[in-house]
Design an enzyme around this catalytic site. Structure first.
Site, mmCIF file in Angstrom:
data_model
loop_
_atom_site.group_PDB
_atom_site.id
_atom_site.type_symbol
_atom_site.label_atom_id
_atom_site.label_comp_id
_atom_site.label_asym_id
_atom_site.label_seq_id
_atom_site.Cartn_x
_atom_site.Cartn_y
_atom_site.Cartn_z
ATOM 1 N N GLY A 18 0.819 -1.218 0.000
ATOM 2 C CA GLY A 18 0.000 0.000 0.000
ATOM 3 C C GLY A 18 0.848 1.261 0.000
ATOM 4 O O GLY A 18 0.345 2.347 0.280
ATOM 5 N N LEU A 46 3.828 2.044 -4.487
ATOM 6 C CA LEU A 46 4.937 1.622 -5.345
ATOM 7 C C LEU A 46 4.565 0.350 -6.101
ATOM 8 O O LEU A 46 5.411 -0.431 -6.493
ATOM 9 C CB LEU A 46 6.203 1.415 -4.505
ATOM 10 N N SER A 47 3.263 0.164 -6.264
ATOM 11 C CA SER A 47 2.740 -0.934 -7.072
ATOM 12 C C SER A 47 2.909 -2.301 -6.441
ATOM 13 O O SER A 47 3.253 -3.273 -7.126
ATOM 14 C CB SER A 47 3.440 -0.961 -8.430
ATOM 15 N N SER A 48 2.645 -2.373 -5.157
ATOM 16 C CA SER A 48 2.705 -3.697 -4.536
ATOM 17 C C SER A 48 1.644 -4.614 -5.152
ATOM 18 O O SER A 48 1.861 -5.824 -5.270
ATOM 19 C CB SER A 48 2.526 -3.590 -3.024
ATOM 20 N N ASP A 53 1.419 0.121 -14.162
ATOM 21 C CA ASP A 53 2.167 -0.645 -13.157
ATOM 22 C C ASP A 53 2.572 -2.027 -13.688
ATOM 23 O O ASP A 53 3.715 -2.463 -13.532
ATOM 24 C CB ASP A 53 1.311 -0.851 -11.898
HETATM 25 C C1 GLA Z 1 -2.448 3.320 -10.054
HETATM 26 C C2 GLA Z 1 -2.995 2.584 -11.268
HETATM 27 C C3 GLA Z 1 -2.202 2.964 -12.505
HETATM 28 C C4 GLA Z 1 -2.173 4.463 -12.676
HETATM 29 C C5 GLA Z 1 -1.718 5.132 -11.375
HETATM 30 C C6 GLA Z 1 -1.830 6.601 -11.443
HETATM 31 O O1 GLA Z 1 -1.152 2.893 -9.762
HETATM 32 O O2 GLA Z 1 -2.896 1.193 -11.080
HETATM 33 O O3 GLA Z 1 -2.758 2.341 -13.626
HETATM 34 O O4 GLA Z 1 -3.416 4.931 -13.111
HETATM 35 O O5 GLA Z 1 -2.474 4.694 -10.279
HETATM 36 O O6 GLA Z 1 -1.025 7.092 -12.439
#
Ligand code: GLA
Length: 478
Positions: free
Chosen positions: A172, A175-177, A237
């Site tokens: 959370g 950073l795309s966990s 991401d």
């Molecule tokens: C999240 C979404 C992405 C993007 C970002 C904002 O990480 O998963 O696809 O939209 O927010 O840029």
């Protein structure tokens, strides 16, 4: 030891992490895993809230990410456990047949009205985030759909797996966990279930997964998040997690998901990217992200385009943004936008205009950065100053136009730049998550110290710091 060392999150040593995970897997499931797979998180230099509008994003894959140890089963069940102490609730059992049934896909068993006869399985309600396990189940579901079109990715009926998961990313932390979880599980499923995996055992899978296949897998991971989890991700991401490159910034054109990999060595010779995790947890499934997206989509429909990127020419300039905003004002009825103006699809006109302005200026900033990083003749120090300026301008847009920032992020941006960073901004979806700063290498400790202090003084949770090293994409660890 430096006093802030405890707050620095290390990516760890992959083979050591893998060995520990294998041991724990054997204890948990009573057998050895077939392998361990890894997928990185990401930090995005610019291009937030524009992937779903066809804009350009400039992410880097991190050295930090998620590891999955797995072994196949033949009973269509997924048995999952995470080692993250905050999420761990023991082994969770899910059935891929149940996912098929509730998502209402075209899979066998979904349309014949028969409820899957499985005990000890979660009740699955589409569109409701009921936990991290959905991301994994959704990924297998999406791979099975992909395999219907690409024979080498076919998933046999009845496939299931035992998975043990651990992550070096803050969960959370913006950073795309979530994508790291999807993409690492995706590699595990490709390896264990598909003809491609069978033909390319062990680390041979890395080379077998060419860029085209990785693009398909990224699209499938995105589908899992949109259709199964119910979060409005736009593919940024998952793309960088599966298609990033060590030492490079990915320049991702979200009109067609083509990528260019731009070397970051010049920029990073004297500077470093530092991610500051505010520890205000960010969760895409909570509705605020979708609300912002809906504002920008209402503006898009009013302007009569399918995606906001189409309002700008191939090489946009500031004047093109102004022209698009003027067109919006014309259609929205001109003056009075700041007040209780006429609504778009029931949404506030003024708010829709701010989301539009964020999206357009963000797209412009991405094009500017793309030119700088492509090497438009600037010498490295000047380029770094320019990148820093664009970062901070991006933060102002996240704060004032996208309105997805929050007090800790604003304070950290101000503090980081005050302590010597060339620029800083909130990254990711917002409403929590991390700030990315570009810092002269000899100022990194000063920035970390100042950031820790300001949080203490202003009563924010103590932040954590990740050194951002542009790293390799999702891969087999072995
Ligand atoms: C999240 C979404 C992405 C993007 C970002 C904002 O990480 O998963 O696809 O939209 O927010 O840029």
């Amino acid at each position: 030891m430096h006093s802030d060392d405890a707050a620095r999150l290390s990516p760890g040593e992959p083979h050591r992490i893998s060995a520990g995970l294998r041991t724990r897997f054997a204890e948990e499931f009573g057998r050895d895993p077939d392998g361990v797979w890894f997928a990185p998180g990401r930090a995005n230099l610019n291009g937030e809230h524009v992937d779903f509008h066809g804009g350009r994003c400039l992410p880097m894959a991190l050295a930090h990410g998620t590891y999955v140890a797995a072994a196949p089963r033949q009973d269509g069940l997924l048995r999952l456990r995470t080692m993250d102490p905050e999420l761990d609730a023991g082994v969770q059992t899910l059935s891929i047949a149940a996912v098929d049934a509730v998502v209402g896909g075209d899979a066998g068993g979904a349309d014949d009205g028969e409820a899957p006869v499985i005990t000890d399985v979660h009740t699955l309600v589409p569109g409701q985030v009921s936990g991290w396990t959905w991301y994994v189940a959704g990924t297998l579901w999406a791979l099975a759909r992909l395999g219907e079109d690409i024979p080498e990715l076919t998933v046999p009926g009845g496939f299931g797996a035992d998975l043990l998961i651990c992550s070096t990313l803050p969960i959370g932390g913006g950073l795309s966990s979530s994508a790291a979880l999807e993409c690492s599980a995706m590699l595990a499923f490709v390896a264990l279930a598909t003809p491609l995996g069978a033909a390319n055992p062990g680390t041979a899978l890395d080379a077998a997964l060419d860029d085209e296949l990785r693009a398909h897998l990224a699209a499938a991971c995105m589908r899992a998040e949109v259709e199964v989890v119910g979060a409005g991700t736009g593919g940024l991401d998952q793309t960088v997690s599966l298609r990033g490159r060590a030492g490079h910034v990915v320049s991702l054109d979200c009109r067609d998901f083509t990528v260019a990999r731009l070397p970051a060595d010049g920029l990073l010779a004297e500077h470093a990217f530092l991610a500051i995790d505010t520890r205000q947890a960010h969760w895409l499934g909570d509705g605020q992200f979708d609300d912002r997206r809906a504002d920008s989509e209402a503006a898009m429909r009013m302007l009569g385009v399918d995606r906001l990127r189409d309002l700008l020419p191939e090489r946009p300039e500031a004047g093109d943004v102004d022209a698009a905003l003027a067109r919006f004002d014309e259609l929205a009825g001109g003056a009075g936008l700041a007040g209780d103006a006429e609504a778009l699809e029931g949404r506030s006109t003024a708010a829709c205009r701010r989301r539009l302005r964020h999206a357009l200026t963000e797209m412009l900033r991405s094009e500017q950065l793309d030119r700088i990083l492509t090497g438009d003749g600037l010498e490295p120090t000047t380029a770094a100053v320019e990148v820093g300026r664009i970062l901070t301008a991006g933060h102002a847009s996240m704060r004032d136009d996208a309105e997805v920032s929050f007090p800790a992020a604003d304070a950290l941006v101000e503090t980081a730049t005050g302590a010597g960073a060339l620029g800083a901004r909130l990254i990711g979806g917002g409403f929590g998550g991390s700030v990315l700063a570009l810092v002269p290498r000899d100022r990194e400790d000063a920035v970390i110290g100042a950031a820790a202090r300001v949080c203490e003084e202003q009563g924010f949770t103590a932040p954590r710091f990740l050194h951002v090293e542009p790293s390799a994409p999702a891969r087999v660890v072995g």
